[in-house]
Design a protein around this motif. Structure first.
Motif, PDB file in Angstrom:
ATOM      1  N   SER A 148       0.833  -1.204   0.000  1.00  0.00           N
ATOM      2  CA  SER A 148       0.000   0.000   0.000  1.00  0.00           C
ATOM      3  C   SER A 148       0.863   1.247   0.000  1.00  0.00           C
ATOM      4  CB  SER A 148      -0.900   0.007   1.245  1.00  0.00           C
ATOM      5  OG  SER A 148      -0.135  -0.243   2.406  1.00  0.00           O
ATOM      6  N   GLU A 173      -6.538   5.241   3.649  1.00  0.00           N
ATOM      7  CA  GLU A 173      -6.198   4.198   4.626  1.00  0.00           C
ATOM      8  C   GLU A 173      -7.342   3.211   4.847  1.00  0.00           C
ATOM      9  OE1 GLU A 173      -4.725   6.135   8.135  1.00  0.00           O
ATOM     10  OE2 GLU A 173      -3.265   7.203   6.898  1.00  0.00           O
ATOM     11  N   LEU A 186      -7.130  -0.856   4.447  1.00  0.00           N
ATOM     12  CA  LEU A 186      -7.356  -1.790   5.567  1.00  0.00           C
ATOM     13  C   LEU A 186      -8.533  -2.720   5.281  1.00  0.00           C
ATOM     14  CD1 LEU A 186      -6.559   0.719   8.423  1.00  0.00           C
ATOM     15  CD2 LEU A 186      -5.239  -1.348   7.868  1.00  0.00           C
ATOM     16  N   SER A 231      -7.305  -5.269   2.877  1.00  0.00           N
ATOM     17  CA  SER A 231      -6.374  -6.191   3.546  1.00  0.00           C
ATOM     18  C   SER A 231      -7.160  -7.283   4.268  1.00  0.00           C
ATOM     19  CB  SER A 231      -5.498  -5.442   4.555  1.00  0.00           C
ATOM     20  OG  SER A 231      -4.735  -4.454   3.903  1.00  0.00           O
ATOM     21  N   LEU A 235       0.813  -8.403   5.104  1.00  0.00           N
ATOM     22  CA  LEU A 235       0.496  -6.976   4.913  1.00  0.00           C
ATOM     23  C   LEU A 235       1.791  -6.194   4.740  1.00  0.00           C
ATOM     24  CD1 LEU A 235      -2.398  -6.498   7.494  1.00  0.00           C
ATOM     25  CD2 LEU A 235      -2.485  -7.254   5.105  1.00  0.00           C
ATOM     26  N   PRO A 255       2.658  -2.289   3.895  1.00  0.00           N
ATOM     27  CA  PRO A 255       2.778  -0.861   3.569  1.00  0.00           C
ATOM     28  C   PRO A 255       4.164  -0.621   2.969  1.00  0.00           C
ATOM     29  CG  PRO A 255       1.819  -1.142   5.747  1.00  0.00           C
ATOM     30  CD  PRO A 255       2.263  -2.514   5.296  1.00  0.00           C
ATOM     31  N   LEU A 279      -1.179   4.152   9.194  1.00  0.00           N
ATOM     32  CA  LEU A 279      -1.387   2.929   8.410  1.00  0.00           C
ATOM     33  C   LEU A 279      -0.421   1.833   8.862  1.00  0.00           C
ATOM     34  CD1 LEU A 279      -2.897   1.459   6.165  1.00  0.00           C
ATOM     35  CD2 LEU A 279      -1.195   2.306   4.549  1.00  0.00           C
ATOM     36  N   GLU A 328      -1.932   0.525  12.221  1.00  0.00           N
ATOM     37  CA  GLU A 328      -3.184  -0.222  12.004  1.00  0.00           C
ATOM     38  C   GLU A 328      -2.911  -1.556  11.315  1.00  0.00           C
ATOM     39  OE1 GLU A 328      -6.228   0.442  13.240  1.00  0.00           O
ATOM     40  OE2 GLU A 328      -5.159   2.060  14.279  1.00  0.00           O
ATOM     41  N   SER A 329      -1.965  -1.565  10.387  1.00  0.00           N
ATOM     42  CA  SER A 329      -1.611  -2.819   9.700  1.00  0.00           C
ATOM     43  C   SER A 329      -1.039  -3.817  10.701  1.00  0.00           C
ATOM     44  CB  SER A 329      -0.586  -2.562   8.587  1.00  0.00           C
ATOM     45  OG  SER A 329      -1.125  -1.728   7.602  1.00  0.00           O
ATOM     46  N   LEU A 386       4.166  -9.316   8.539  1.00  0.00           N
ATOM     47  CA  LEU A 386       4.289  -7.928   8.091  1.00  0.00           C
ATOM     48  C   LEU A 386       5.578  -7.771   7.281  1.00  0.00           C
ATOM     49  CD1 LEU A 386       3.452  -6.155  11.461  1.00  0.00           C
ATOM     50  CD2 LEU A 386       2.096  -5.941   9.356  1.00  0.00           C
ATOM     51  N   TRP A 444       6.143  -2.561  14.909  1.00  0.00           N
ATOM     52  CA  TRP A 444       6.588  -3.548  13.928  1.00  0.00           C
ATOM     53  C   TRP A 444       7.853  -4.310  14.330  1.00  0.00           C
ATOM     54  CZ3 TRP A 444       5.903  -3.920   8.157  1.00  0.00           C
ATOM     55  CH2 TRP A 444       4.641  -3.463   7.753  1.00  0.00           C
TER      56      TRP A 444
END
Ligand SMILES: [Zn+2]
Length: 453
Positions: free
Chosen positions: A159, A178, A182, A185, A205, A207, A217, A220-221, A232, A263
């Motif tokens: 994204s 966003e 989401l 996703s 996912l 970004p 984003l 939230e991801s 991720l 993350w």
């Protein structure tokens, strides 16, 4: 009745274990798993239905590619993008990529996967982050194309949400809201993600990068990924321009930013991972965050050299990716392992990196990045994904160590490739696809894309 195939007495084999495997492997072709590893001079414990004489073959676990942008095969060696570093290179290409449509993406996915497969790759991740209005179903299209190849894939829902108008790098025409990202996703996780052992399709996912998505984003991801136990992925610490961007916009370095948005964990694998200091390397290692080393792309864009050995020593798993294909510009994974070996030697010295390290990164290391405990090692119960190479070309003549020869002499095409107990490549050719047709259709789509600008 269970069908069994004895891959008998290979010329050499790299299993990522210490077990004696000189007698070869027995494959349960119904279940698609390895049933037995046969020691030197031994016979399989029960008779096999079929035997493949592997005396001319070097056998590897199927290679695993952990970073790519399949759609970029359509903009290889584009004159306007030649000889540029990352940011200007991206800014040249974004407006062209904005015209990508469904037929183009199908063709690019089919071609990139076929190219990977012929190089011995059996599992591939793709990072698709371009969703213009005419391509909101991009991952659905890619899943269809991937299924037609028989390979395993982890397709990431990439994204971009931070356009040039808000201080990001990409033009507004290729960024999405966003909420739209989401929602899509979640839809894709529910529709496609198969977490089972032996899975052929998974979703992660992704970004795109700190300079093309908002912090919201990213956070939230991470929450969505945690809720559904999804991995991720993003680009991080690829260039010093990116580091400067993070310091200016977020007031922190890349790894601090990664931690800030939730993350820094073992669920995450990062593409490139070049510009880390020692403290950051230790934190990534302690978290178990994976790094995908992309040597060709890093050399092509002159981004720097990933500190692979320091990362591994700190506890961060390392795998390989061809990246691209506008920053490589090829999707050949066995030659990428060769590039990794040589680039890392340049950093750490000739005695510190061997062909066996590169073979480990491109198999077992890559499998850990994708969270696949069923791939990357040739032992009983693992998935029967194999890449077999012959050493009967001129380039190998006079070589004395078959495994070393594979990388040192520059193997570039597998003779046979098996996924889940089924051959997908025989005698260096795709069994289920016509290469001439693939090339013709893909070239047409590439011309169409570039001419749209
Ligand atoms: Zn990339």
């Amino acid at each position: 009745m269970t069908r069994s195939l004895w891959i008998k007495q290979p010329l050499a084999m790299h299993t990522n274990t210490c077990a004696d495997s000189e007698g070869g492997l027995v494959i349960d072709t119904d279940q698609g798993v390895i049933r037995e590893v046969v020691a030197r001079g031994a016979l399989p414990s029960t008779p096999c239905d079929a035997v493949f004489d592997a005396r001319q073959h070097v056998v590897l676990p199927g290679l695993i590619n952990t970073h790519h942008h399949f759609y970029q095969t359509l903009t290889r060696a584009l004159p306007a993008a030649l000889n540029k570093p990352l940011f200007p290179w991206l800014q040249t290409l974004y407006p062209i990529w904005a015209s990508l449509d469904e037929n183009m993406l199908f063709s690019a996915t089919e071609l990139a996967l076929s190219e990977l497969l012929l190089s011995g790759c059996t599992t591939a991740a793709d990072h698709h982050y371009v969703f213009p209005d005419q391509l909101t179903q991009a991952i659905d299209i890619q899943m269809d194309a991937a299924e037609s190849t028989g390979m395993r894939v982890t397709l990431t829902r990439g994204s971009m949400s931070l356009g040039a108008a808000d201080g990001g790098l990409p033009p507004q025409s290729v960024v999405q809201q966003e909420s739209q990202i989401l929602d899509d996703s979640l839809r894709l996780i529910k529709r496609f993600h198969d977490p089972a052992v032996g899975s052929k399709r998974q979703v992660a996912l992704a970004p795109c990068s700190p300079f093309s998505v908002t912090s919201e984003l990213m956070s939230e991801s991470a929450k969505l990924a945690a809720e559904y136990t999804i991995r991720l992925h993003t680009h991080l610490a690829e260039t010093l321009d990116e580091e400067a961007f993070c310091l200016k916009r977020f007031g922190m370095r890349t790894v601090d930013y990664l931690e800030h948005v939730g993350w820094l964990s073992e669920q995450t694998w990062l593409a490139h991972g070049i510009h880390f200091n020692q403290d950051e390397i230790q934190r990534l290692g302690a978290a178990g965050t994976g790094i995908c080393h992309c040597p060709s792309s890093n050399m092509m864009l002159a981004s720097g050299i990933c500190p692979v050995l320091d990362l591994e020593q700190a506890g961060a798993p390392v795998g390989l990716g061809v990246d691209g294909s506008a920053s490589n510009d090829c999707s050949n994974l066995i030659t990428e392992a060769r590039q990794a070996m040589y680039l890392q030697r340049l950093k750490y010295g000739a005695e510190a990196v061997s062909h066996l390290d590169a073979l480990r990164w491109v198999t077992q290391g890559s499998a850990s990045l994708l969270g696949r405990q069923d791939l990357g090692v040739l032992t009983e119960g693992m998935q029967a994904d194999l890449a077999l190479f012959r050493l009967d070309e001129l380039r190998f003549s006079g070589s004395h160590d078959p495994l070393a020869a594979l990388l040192l002499c520059g193997a570039h095409r597998a003779d046979r490739v098996m996924v889940a107990g089924k051959w997908l490549v025989e005698e260096g050719r795709l069994i289920h696809k016509d290469e001439a047709r693939l090339r013709r259709e893909h070239q047409q789509q590439a011309e169409c894309l570039v001419n749209k600008l």
